[in-house]
Design a protein around this motif. Sequence first.
Motif, PDB file in Angstrom:
ATOM      1  N   ILE A  23      36.219  43.412  45.089  1.00 10.18           N
ATOM      2  CA  ILE A  23      37.168  43.039  44.043  1.00 10.18           C
ATOM      3  C   ILE A  23      38.330  44.039  44.101  1.00 10.18           C
ATOM      4  O   ILE A  23      38.161  45.176  44.556  1.00 10.18           O
ATOM      5  CB  ILE A  23      36.519  43.026  42.644  1.00 10.18           C
ATOM      6  N   SER A  25      41.203  44.272  49.325  1.00  8.17           N
ATOM      7  CA  SER A  25      41.199  42.946  48.716  1.00  8.17           C
ATOM      8  C   SER A  25      42.431  42.749  47.840  1.00  8.17           C
ATOM      9  O   SER A  25      42.989  41.642  47.767  1.00  8.17           O
ATOM     10  CB  SER A  25      39.922  42.732  47.898  1.00  8.17           C
ATOM     11  N   ALA A  69      41.635  34.632  47.784  1.00  8.09           N
ATOM     12  CA  ALA A  69      40.407  35.415  47.621  1.00  8.09           C
ATOM     13  C   ALA A  69      39.377  35.020  48.671  1.00  8.09           C
ATOM     14  O   ALA A  69      38.714  35.881  49.260  1.00  8.09           O
ATOM     15  CB  ALA A  69      39.841  35.211  46.220  1.00  8.09           C
ATOM     16  N   PHE A 124      32.378  36.640  40.962  1.00  9.63           N
ATOM     17  CA  PHE A 124      33.841  36.635  41.067  1.00  9.63           C
ATOM     18  C   PHE A 124      34.357  35.255  41.438  1.00  9.63           C
ATOM     19  O   PHE A 124      35.325  34.763  40.849  1.00  9.63           O
ATOM     20  CB  PHE A 124      34.299  37.658  42.108  1.00  9.63           C
ATOM     21  N   PHE A 127      42.556  42.968  36.589  1.00  9.85           N
ATOM     22  CA  PHE A 127      42.135  44.040  37.491  1.00  9.85           C
ATOM     23  C   PHE A 127      43.180  45.159  37.519  1.00  9.85           C
ATOM     24  O   PHE A 127      42.831  46.336  37.620  1.00  9.85           O
ATOM     25  CB  PHE A 127      41.923  43.498  38.901  1.00  9.85           C
TER      26      PHE A 127
END
Length: 275
Positions: free
Chosen positions: A19, A176, A194, A246, A258
């Motif tokens: 993440i 990421s 993602a 996620f 985030f």
Amino acid sequence: MDVLASIILGIVEGLTEFIPVSSTGHMILTAKIMGYTDQSELLKTFEVVIQLGAILAMAMVYWQRILNLLGIHSSEPVRKPAVPVKKLNLLHVLLGIGPALAAAYAAKDHIKSLFSAETVLYALVAGGMFMIFAEWFNKRKTHITAHELDELTYKQAFMIGLYQIISVLWPGFSRSGATISGGMLSGVSYKASADFSFLIAIPIMCAAAGYELLDSYRYFTPDVLGVFITGFLVSFVVAYLVILAFMKWIQKIRLTHFAIYRFILAAVFWLFIMH
């Protein structure tokens, strides 16, 4: 290092590797709180081991896609878009990992010198701002050309690969975070970005871990093997659960969330580690 320490570090690795919050920053913060030094070769070897656990978790989640890419399995259902497009293939993956591997090789003698607590601190903030901008830009974009992974173009895969270079040269920026944001800036949806970020993480992380193991394999001694295995298994289980969660809640957990967390972590890092 004891079993309890390996469990704690394995949990941190599993929670943060995939993440966009920077696993590097979290590992540094956790290791310092636990009293480990950045110069510990045993700790560096252990970090490679638990990273391999996280890689295995990713491979387990994407095993059908990986087999399809290798031409071994073709049962995974693929949504047919209105306009015919090329299905994701190995060339997309190569374009996604090539720039970062080239940058890592070219800067291999200097990357370790770039690593410091200050570097990670600034990267957490800069990466968070980059993610907020990418999400804002993606929402304003009138035409997303790749809503699903199989709609990704070669150009978009390559652009994501270029953005990944930032994380290679700036420890703490988040691989990421760089790739998902890069995808969104290139006309790829949040979910597809993602998905591609997770998929290309497998070869890029295997290459990095393999390179590190060439220097640190001598630390695999019988007295630490149990600790290494424990950390590996904990990282694998936690990472597997995090990836599934996620992808399930991706539409509710935005990049901005985030980013805010990264800012908070940077503040904690500054107050309790840098001072």
